[in-house]
Write an enzyme that holds these catalytic residues in place. Structure first.
Site, PDB file in Angstrom:
ATOM      1  N   ARG A  59       0.791  -1.811   0.154  1.00 53.82           N
ATOM      2  CA  ARG A  59      -0.145  -0.348  -0.130  1.00 53.82           C
ATOM      3  C   ARG A  59       1.270   1.269  -0.119  1.00 53.82           C
ATOM      4  NH1 ARG A  59      -1.336   2.335   4.704  1.00 53.82           N
ATOM      5  NH2 ARG A  59      -2.250   0.085   5.378  1.00 53.82           N
ATOM      6  N   TYR A 112     -17.320  13.590 -15.833  1.00 52.71           N
ATOM      7  CA  TYR A 112     -17.032  12.111 -15.495  1.00 52.71           C
ATOM      8  C   TYR A 112     -18.437  12.146 -14.623  1.00 52.71           C
ATOM      9  CZ  TYR A 112     -17.989   7.280 -14.683  1.00 52.71           C
ATOM     10  OH  TYR A 112     -17.989   6.154 -14.012  1.00 52.71           O
ATOM     11  N   ASP A 184      -8.400  16.775 -15.380  1.00 52.98           N
ATOM     12  CA  ASP A 184      -8.785  15.447 -16.037  1.00 52.98           C
ATOM     13  C   ASP A 184      -8.170  15.179 -16.708  1.00 52.98           C
ATOM     14  OD1 ASP A 184      -9.537  13.376 -16.258  1.00 52.98           O
ATOM     15  OD2 ASP A 184     -11.054  13.084 -15.280  1.00 52.98           O
ATOM     16  N   LYS A 209      -8.227   3.706 -19.566  1.00 51.93           N
ATOM     17  CA  LYS A 209      -9.310   4.225 -20.228  1.00 51.93           C
ATOM     18  C   LYS A 209      -7.540   4.233 -21.559  1.00 51.93           C
ATOM     19  CE  LYS A 209     -12.907   5.307 -17.919  1.00 51.93           C
ATOM     20  NZ  LYS A 209     -13.616   4.269 -17.660  1.00 51.93           N
TER      21      LYS A 209
HETATM   22  N1  LCS Z   1     -12.706  10.295 -15.082  1.00 58.07           N
HETATM   23  C1  LCS Z   1     -13.473  10.683 -16.711  1.00 58.07           C
HETATM   24  C2  LCS Z   1     -12.578  11.082 -17.423  1.00 58.07           C
HETATM   25  C3  LCS Z   1     -14.166   9.120 -16.879  1.00 58.07           C
HETATM   26  O1  LCS Z   1     -14.303   8.981 -17.925  1.00 58.07           O
HETATM   27  C4  LCS Z   1     -13.797   8.403 -15.664  1.00 58.07           C
HETATM   28  C5  LCS Z   1     -14.318   7.087 -16.245  1.00 58.07           C
HETATM   29  C6  LCS Z   1     -13.419   8.356 -14.401  1.00 58.07           C
HETATM   30  C7  LCS Z   1     -12.690   9.702 -14.007  1.00 58.07           C
HETATM   31  C8  LCS Z   1     -13.276   7.512 -13.394  1.00 58.07           C
HETATM   32  O2  LCS Z   1     -12.644   6.849 -13.629  1.00 58.07           O
HETATM   33  P1  LCS Z   1     -13.168   4.972 -13.587  1.00 58.07           P
HETATM   34  O3  LCS Z   1     -12.685   5.113 -11.277  1.00 58.07           O
HETATM   35  O4  LCS Z   1     -14.305   4.094 -13.624  1.00 58.07           O
HETATM   36  O5  LCS Z   1     -11.411   4.299 -13.437  1.00 58.07           O
HETATM   37  N2  LCS Z   1     -15.392   7.042 -16.816  1.00 58.07           N
HETATM   38  C9  LCS Z   1     -16.365   6.168 -16.870  1.00 58.07           C
HETATM   39  C10 LCS Z   1     -17.294   6.256 -18.492  1.00 58.07           C
HETATM   40  O6  LCS Z   1     -17.017   7.592 -19.452  1.00 58.07           O
HETATM   41  N3  LCS Z   1     -18.107   4.974 -18.953  1.00 58.07           N
HETATM   42  O7  LCS Z   1     -17.728   4.399 -17.846  1.00 58.07           O
HETATM   43  C11 LCS Z   1     -16.579   4.687 -16.792  1.00 58.07           C
END
Ligand code: LCS
Length: 403
Positions: A59, A112, A184, A209
């Site tokens: 961790r 998001y 972001d 992503k």
């Molecule tokens: N920031 C952006 C721009 C995102 O598109 C997402 C997830 C996150 C943060 C959060 O990331 P995660 O915890 O899922 O790794 N976006 C998603 C979307 O547009 N569709 O499913 C997940």
């Protein structure tokens, strides 16, 4: 570029973060261990006191995780990075580190859904207030800042409207008010956008992503510019505990090797598909930073090296048409997430941005008829044929109500 140590971006994707390991492996081994043996009681005490370098407990740090973190930090041009268990763990860690009760955040509408919800629920309960603005309008950002604003938070391009915010101009507003600008950078990846070059203070990604790129990992990362900030973030992340594990770090690090190549194809195919959608009679509106009709087309050219792989569009038949299309499509997979090698299609109002509620969505410009595509690396002709047959069926089935 003349200096061998500088390296082009594609070269960095392949080599960044890789160190010398026992037996000389070409890729970092997966140190799948939760804890590390001390050589003696004194050694353990010295590690905990920070007097010696080494690993204690995964961790708090792990060589496989660190290799991936160093890779992302180098690609973003930052000092160090912190691997998180998800993009949302990264978002939470950022707000938990930078704010306290009584503080104020200015956040873009176009983020998001769960990021909005986190600010409106958990952070609000802890006494952190947020003003949401259209961050593509610089006056709205400036007007929203108060003496209590500690963070300005943007996603650019924003999810799912692909609205673009001027990183340089917003950084200037943040710094005038002694606030931090957090970007972001998930939708661009460092292959297409380098927020630090425009004055951002903190960068974060959902590594789920483009950075990983293969739809088989949930992960996040925070990148910082100096050691003092790194220590602050590391302290919070150790306490919150939302770290990434060694195996997922290994996968992300492997994915990064092809990031430059993948982003080229995502941009190329998405540009062709966006043009195609613009000319399709069933399509009302296309949102894509590579189209001259995008309201911030010139800004995109200034701060982005490419338009990215996401396209949002509205059908003339609205929500019903979108649902019909999604049910007819064959090669695009009907799934949330984005940035992988496979093309995906989804409906933000009832899926990724459902948690925001209709009122907040409407303010953010997310209509019920909006459909989002993540363009993968398949042959673009196959993708176009699939869209063509899906768009033929837009008028055929019943409506869907989104609350
Ligand atoms: N920031 C952006 C721009 C995102 O598109 C997402 C997830 C996150 C943060 C959060 O990331 P995660 O915890 O899922 O790794 N976006 C998603 C979307 O547009 N569709 O499913 C997940």
């Amino acid at each position: 570029m003349e200096n061998i140590d500088d390296k082009y971006f594609e070269t960095k994707c392949v080599h960044s973060g890789i160190k010398e390991y026992e037996y000389g492996p070409v890729v970092p081994p997966i140190y799948q261990t939760s804890t590390f043996k001390f050589k003696s009681a004194g050694h353990g005490a010295a590690l905990f006191a920070g007097e010696e370098k080494g690993y204690i407990y995964t961790r708090m740090g792990n060589p496989t995780v660190e290799a991936m973190e160093d890779s992302v930090a180098e690609l973003e041009g930052g000092h160090k990075a912190l691997g998180c268990g998800s993009g949302m763990a990264a978002v939470h860690t950022v707000f938990a580190t930078l704010t306290q009760t009584g503080d104020h955040v200015v956040c873009s509408h176009a983020v998001y859904g769960p990021t909005t919800t986190l600010l409106n629920s958990v952070m609000k309960r802890y006494g952190v207030q947020t003003t949401f603005v259209d961050a593509s309008n610089i006056d709205e950002v400036r007007d929203a800042v108060t003496s209590k604003t500690r963070v300005i938070y943007i996603e650019t391009p924003g999810n799912p409207t692909l609205a673009i915010s001027d990183i340089e101009a917003i950084a200037a507003i943040a710094h005038k008010n002694e606030a931090s600008l957090v970007v972001d950078n998930t939708f661009m990846s460092p292959a297409l956008q380098k927020p630090f070059e425009f004055g951002a203070d903190i960068i974060l990604h959902s590594m789920t992503k483009f950075l990983n790129g293969h739809a088989d990992v949930i992960g996040g990362v925070i990148v910082v510019k100096d050691e003092e900030t790194y220590r602050e973030f590391r302290k919070t992340l150790n306490q919150l505990g939302g770290v990434i594990d060694p195996f997922n770090s290994f996968l992300v690090h492997r994915g990064i090797k092809t990031l430059a190549l993948r982003m080229e194809r995502h941009c190329e195919s998405a540009s062709i598909i966006a043009e195609y959608l613009v000319s399709h009679p069933a399509v009302e509106k296309v949102m894509f930073p590579g189209l001259p009709s995008h309201p911030q087309f010139e800004l995109a050219k200034k701060q982005q090296k490419g338009p990215g792989g996401l396209i949002s569009f509205e059908l003339k038949g609205g929500c019903r048409a979108g649902q019909n299309m999604m049910n007819s499509i064959k090669l695009f997979q009907l799934a949330v997430s984005l940035g992988g090698v496979e093309s995906l299609i989804q409906h933000p109002a009832s899926m990724t941005h459902a948690s925001m509620g209709k009122e907040v969505r409407t303010a953010a410009g997310i209509t019920d008829g909006l459909v989002r595509l993540s363009i993968g690396i398949e042959n673009v002709k196959d993708l176009m044929l699939d869209l063509e047959q899906g768009l033929e069926k837009v008028d055929k089935v019943r409506d869907v109500v989104v609350n």
